[in-house]
Write a protein that holds these residues in place. Structure first.
Motif, PDB file in Angstrom:
ATOM      1  N   SER A 218      -3.317  -4.409  -0.280  1.00 20.99           N
ATOM      2  CA  SER A 218      -2.102  -3.839   0.002  1.00 20.99           C
ATOM      3  C   SER A 218      -1.556  -3.205   1.569  1.00 20.99           C
ATOM      4  CB  SER A 218      -2.049  -3.220  -1.148  1.00 20.99           C
ATOM      5  OG  SER A 218      -2.791  -2.056  -1.111  1.00 20.99           O
TER       6      SER A 218
ATOM      7  N   CYS B  26      -7.879  -0.529   0.571  1.00 21.89           N
ATOM      8  CA  CYS B  26      -6.510  -0.641   0.350  1.00 21.89           C
ATOM      9  C   CYS B  26      -6.594  -1.728  -0.807  1.00 21.89           C
ATOM     10  CB  CYS B  26      -5.160  -1.167   1.084  1.00 21.89           C
ATOM     11  SG  CYS B  26      -5.630  -2.390   1.980  1.00 21.89           S
TER      12      CYS B  26
ATOM     13  N   THR C 145      -4.252  -1.752 -10.135  1.00 23.12           N
ATOM     14  CA  THR C 145      -4.854  -0.324  -8.958  1.00 23.12           C
ATOM     15  C   THR C 145      -5.955   0.570 -10.342  1.00 23.12           C
ATOM     16  OG1 THR C 145      -3.455   1.556  -9.498  1.00 23.12           O
ATOM     17  CG2 THR C 145      -2.870   0.174  -8.128  1.00 23.12           C
TER      18      THR C 145
ATOM     19  N   SER D 121     -12.191   3.069  -4.365  1.00 16.87           N
ATOM     20  CA  SER D 121     -11.466   2.772  -5.344  1.00 16.87           C
ATOM     21  C   SER D 121     -11.237   1.350  -4.475  1.00 16.87           C
ATOM     22  CB  SER D 121      -9.702   2.825  -5.433  1.00 16.87           C
ATOM     23  OG  SER D 121     -10.346   4.533  -5.056  1.00 16.87           O
ATOM     24  N   GLY D 122     -11.242   0.519  -3.746  1.00 11.14           N
ATOM     25  CA  GLY D 122     -11.259  -0.605  -2.539  1.00 11.14           C
ATOM     26  C   GLY D 122     -12.438  -1.254  -3.483  1.00 11.14           C
TER      27      GLY D 122
ATOM     28  N   THR E 197      -5.234   4.587  -5.050  1.00 16.18           N
ATOM     29  CA  THR E 197      -5.419   2.909  -3.442  1.00 16.18           C
ATOM     30  C   THR E 197      -5.355   3.721  -2.025  1.00 16.18           C
ATOM     31  OG1 THR E 197      -4.491   1.650  -5.612  1.00 16.18           O
ATOM     32  CG2 THR E 197      -4.378   0.680  -2.779  1.00 16.18           C
TER      33      THR E 197
ATOM     34  N   ARG F 206       1.883   4.335  -2.446  1.00 15.90           N
ATOM     35  CA  ARG F 206       1.007   5.352  -2.152  1.00 15.90           C
ATOM     36  C   ARG F 206       2.410   6.685  -2.686  1.00 15.90           C
ATOM     37  NH1 ARG F 206      -3.431   7.255  -0.851  1.00 15.90           N
ATOM     38  NH2 ARG F 206      -2.574   8.521   0.350  1.00 15.90           N
TER      39      ARG F 206
ATOM     40  N   LEU G 114       0.759  -1.292   0.484  1.00 14.02           N
ATOM     41  CA  LEU G 114       0.455   0.210  -0.073  1.00 14.02           C
ATOM     42  C   LEU G 114       0.503   1.258   0.076  1.00 14.02           C
ATOM     43  CD1 LEU G 114      -3.146   1.514   0.809  1.00 14.02           C
ATOM     44  CD2 LEU G 114      -2.200   1.274   3.140  1.00 14.02           C
TER      45      LEU G 114
ATOM     46  N   VAL H 117      -6.493  -3.903  -4.805  1.00 16.02           N
ATOM     47  CA  VAL H 117      -5.663  -3.886  -5.327  1.00 16.02           C
ATOM     48  C   VAL H 117      -6.043  -5.680  -6.008  1.00 16.02           C
ATOM     49  CG1 VAL H 117      -4.276  -2.141  -5.175  1.00 16.02           C
ATOM     50  CG2 VAL H 117      -3.786  -4.614  -4.478  1.00 16.02           C
TER      51      VAL H 117
END
Lengths: 740, 162
Positions: B56, B45, B71, B101-102, B33, B25, B21, B47
């Motif tokens: 992640s 997180c 991602t 996103s997750g 993420t 980032r 993670l 992916v």
């Protein structure tokens, strides 16, 4: 920011009674010139502080509120654009800078004065008075479900209509035609008689020289073309491709990362640290000691976190180390008893003669309820990036009050407010938590020690243990029912009082009421939590009403309905929820149904919950929600907020519990501060009543009613009356086993 | 060490035990993420690694080398949004948006394994992802809508992700 309530506001001394209008005579004037450098680029015309027009005829609406998912960055521009008759395709939005000129005077005015009408010659003076006060208080806040009902109603619509009025006048002057023959449509001015049409921008330069009316003619709902429709939100596309920038995503050149551990027992100070192991660890830049915390600055969050875990930290003791949750409840009970017997309770509401009413023949019912402390647990952990130099400070943070943050930082660093810049980002959840500037001040104190920007990120554990909590509380009721099942007396005692003021009040016809409270201070910090006091009082009052219905041997819906003769809006909402939920149809075996009715920040919400007991396991199947916000300016967004508030309240009702052990918070992360997830998420149906009343809020009003509707449904299914949240602490079994 | 994300190689020089993670980032600059809990409880997180949705925040960098990682920034095909992203916009799923996103990555893994998930399948695949704004019912609708679109345009199914 200090605690801000309607009462606190009035007692600032500036806004008292008649002094409001007469005592302060600072006119806000046309502030467009002042703000122009902050919000506009070359070629753009700033019509007033809320909107600008670009050479390509696009309009940008300046929104003084933070976006945290409630849709305010879209709904407020809709309100302005509709009044202006703008072409929605040509409308953009921009979040207002954290600046005094954008202090939320409209919001303050709304909170104090509601929809009170003023003669137009006084508007400037009244607005000026509020601007002065809100500037002084550093208020640029997003909360209290207030954006639409105050900023939208008192600033956006007026700004849009005012701008349209001067654009029309400028066109009339330019074309030499009567004003009445012109109309605005799709960001153009039309003159049908001569078949002329020109875009707004062609008149903008001339229009800004004209005086915009303080009370322009606003549209009637039947004239709305944008308000009341569900436009796609501006922020959504960035939130599906990872490009939306939240506070935690900010990257600035030369930035380092920090994380922090504050004293676990609230209020204690740092005594000593032993950082011998980590001082020379690769990637560790600096260990910073604060008054009540230790932070590590490093080349990455992970290095900072690992290093901090290895620093041996000793905090001083201040006596709070011995406090457990039960001690707090014991103290509450003691203080409530003492206050009551000494006659020291604050009166919240007194109607009729409660004492005599209890002497009349009737059935007396008493009950006591409890709710625990709650954390906000925004999914984005607290964070703030700060860069401090000798004569400036820049912050990047997602917060609910950028101006307030700037003022606190200026005070901390002894800078002028103009030397502090707050770049507000998207908020990964707010719910009231991001009003508080604690993390920003930590970030500034840490960044002050170095000459590069620092991004401070809290661990989730820090977030759960250093929140500003919805308080634990106790509410006691005593009521009397006559032989027809009418409530004739209502006595309610509880602790603490914040906002909204009407949270403990019931809409039912009870002639004799005494509602009173006292305060029992603890060392646990308090903060605004979605729906604030309503998050407790709806559970208290709507559970107790259900108990009374049971004692009166009347169906809980019919019981409520029969006592709403003075509250027609409540009655409409209640009747509609019963109809939509098919209240009178029988349920399958082991199912239960519960109902609630509560007003919060101007919106009335009724909910019916259907549950099933599966081998002592509770399954929440369906929630029917009916809401009367007066008018839903963005119906889909309003529905989304109802859904959101219900899940937030459901999480609290089922699982939410922060407990204190040895002075500090016992819970630490999502394994022990549990959330409702997809598999537990019920079907939610929302129905909106546009009653035409002054608009109410959207972000908070559905949170309070889910807990009582759910516990009332549990009672219906099992006979078990839950008087203390969360539900997870109760063992639930089926009706026949419990009642026998 | 070389980390391959969304088909692009990133040279990273950090402790191999660092959770993926933070590398994604902070080293790779892909901030879509998110960090939510650090203990695999919230799913922010998430992916996709070798076709599986992973957390992640619990995956050390050294186990991620030589793996195909996707991602949120990598699920569209150029400017063409993935069917899930389109459905998310049509249903106006996100509120604060921090968890989305997750959520999308978990949904993508679900549809890859099971192109026509029922409600139980969605519950099973998605209950590791917390949404504090309570957008669950819209996520459910979004997944079903995307599944229908993917079924009607079979080429989309394979071209978009790892």
């Amino acid at each position: 920011m200090g605690k801000w309530t309607r009462r606190a506001f009035i007692t600032t001394g500036v806004l008292t009674g008649g002094a409001l209008v007469l005592g302060v005579a600072i006119r806000p004037g046309n502030r467009a010139g002042k703000v122009a450098p902050m919000i506009s680029d070359k070629g753009e015309t700033v019509m007033n502080i809320w909107l600008k027009i670009a050479p390509d005829n696009t309009i940008t609406v300046i929104v003084p509120h933070a976006e945290m998912g409630q849709g305010t960055h879209t709904t407020l521009p809709m309100m302005l654009a509709d009044e202006m008759d703008a072409d929605w395709k040509l409308v953009h939005m921009m979040e207002a800078p954290g600046n005094k000129e954008y202090a939320n005077y409209a919001l303050a005015k709304g909170f104090i004065l509601g929809e009170k009408d003023f003669p137009s010659f006084l508007i400037d003076t009244v607005d000026g008075a509020f601007l002065t006060v809100t500037k002084q208080m550093g208020l640029q806040m997003t909360g209290g479900s207030s954006s639409v009902r105050f900023t939208g109603m008192l600033a956006m619509r007026i700004a849009g209509a005012g701008a349209k009025a001067v654009l029309l006048q400028a066109a009339a002057d330019k074309w030499g035609v009567p004003l009445e023959e012109l109309e605005a449509k799709n960001s153009s001015i039309l003159h049908s008689a001569t078949n002329r049409s020109e875009p707004f921008i062609n008149f903008a330069q001339q229009a800004v020289t004209l005086s915009q009316p303080a009370k322009p003619k606003l549209k009637r709902p039947e004239e709305f073309t944008i308000m009341g429709t569900s436009r796609q939100r501006f922020d959504v596309p960035q939130k599906v491709d990872g490009s939306a920038n939240f506070g935690i995503d900010v990257t600035v050149p030369n930035m380092r990362y920090a994380t922090i551990k504050a004293a676990p027992v609230f209020g204690t100070k740092l005594k000593s640290i032993d950082d011998g192991v980590v001082a020379n660890m690769p990637g560790v830049r600096k260990i910073v000691k604060l008054e009540d915390a230790v932070a590590v600055i490093a080349d990455s969050y992970w290095i900072a976190k690992n290093a901090l875990d290895q620093v041996k930290i000793v905090f001083e003791e201040n006596g709070n180390e011995s406090i457990d949750q039960n001690d707090i409840y014991d103290q509450y009970i003691r203080d409530m008893n003492t206050s009551l017997s000494a006659g020291k309770d604050e009166k919240d509401l007194a109607l009729g003669d409660v004492e005599s009413a209890f002497k009349n023949p009737g059935q007396t019912v008493e009950a006591e309820y409890r709710v625990p402390y709650l954390a906000h647990a925004t999914l984005e952990p607290m964070n703030c990036t700060a860069h401090v130099t000798s004569d400036s400070c820049t912050l990047w943070v997602g917060c609910q009050n950028p101006l307030g943050f700037a003022m606190s930082v200026a005070e901390l660093l002894d800078l002028e407010i103009e030397q502090v810049q707050v770049n507000n980002q998207y908020l990964g959840g707010g719910f009231g938590r991001r009003f508080v500037d604690d993390v920003a001040l930590q970030a500034v104190r840490i960044a002050k020690e170095v000459d590069y920007p620092v991004k401070l990120i809290w661990s989730r554990e820090e977030d759960i243990r250093h929140d500003f909590y919805r308080e634990a509380n106790i509410s006691r009721f005593k009521a009397s029912l006559d032989n027809k099942g009418k409530i004739i007396a209502w006595d309610n005692q509880f602790l603490f009082k914040h906002d909204p003021e009407e949270a403990p009040h019931i809409p039912y016809d009870v002639a004799n009421q005494s509602i009173h409270y006292s305060v029992s201070e603890t060392h646990v910090p308090w903060g605004y939590w979605r729906s604030v006091d309503s998050s407790m009082h709806a559970f208290f009052t709507e559970s107790f009403i259900d108990e009374l219905a049971h004692h009166a041997n009347v169906d809980p819906f019919e019981f409520r309905k029969s006592q709403l003769s003075n509250a027609p809006r409540f009655l409409d909402v209640l009747e509609m929820v019963a109809e939509k939920a098919n209240w009178n149809t029988p349920l399958p075996k082991n199912w239960g149904r519960g109902i609630s009715l509560h007003q919060c920040f101007g919106t009335i919400v009724a909910q019916v919950v259907e549950i099933e007991m599966l081998d002592e396991k509770l399954k929440v199947h369906r929630v029917v929600c009916v809401a009367d916000p007066g008018f839903a300016f963005h119906p889909d967004g309003f529905e989304a907020q109802m859904e959101s508030g219900i899940i937030y309240g459901l999480t609290a009702a089922l699982y939410g519990e922060i407990t204190i052990k040895q002075g500090s918070v016992e819970q630490s992360n999502f394994h022990d501060y549990q959330m409702v997830r997809m598999n537990e998420s019920p079907k939610i149906e929302t129905h909106i009543i546009n009653s035409g009343a002054y608009p109410g809020g959207a972000g908070e009003p559905s949170t309070p009613g889910i807990a009582p509707a759910l516990t009332n449904a549990i009672f219906d299914a099992t006979g078990l009356r839950i008087r203390e949240l969360p539900i997870k602490n109760h063992s639930l079994s089926l009706k026949n086993e419990i009642i026998g | 060490m070389i980390l391959t994300i969304n088909g692009k190689e990133h040279e990273v020089d950090v402790d191999p035990s660092t959770p993926l993670l933070w590398v994604i980032r902070e080293q790779c600059g892909l901030t879509g993420t998110k960090f939510g809990c650090g203990i695999g409880q919230c799913g922010a997180c998430t992916v996709i690694m070798e076709g599986n949705a992973i957390r992640s925040c619990l995956t050390p960098l050294h186990t991620s080398i030589d793996k195909e990682i996707t991602t949120i920034e990598g699920i569209a095909s150029g400017t063409k949004m993935h069917a899930l992203q389109k459905a998310w916009i049509e249903e106006q799923v996100p509120q604060c948006g921090y968890c989305q996103s997750g959520q999308l990555m978990s949904a993508l893994a679900l549809l890859t394994d099971n192109p026509a998930p029922n409600d139980d399948d969605i519950d099973n695949a998605m209950s590791g992802n917390i949404c504090r704004c309570g957008t669950y019912s819209r996520i459910r609708k979004g997944i079903k809508k995307a599944a229908i679109e993917l079924a009607s345009t079979p080429t989309l199914k394979t071209e978009n992700h790892g």
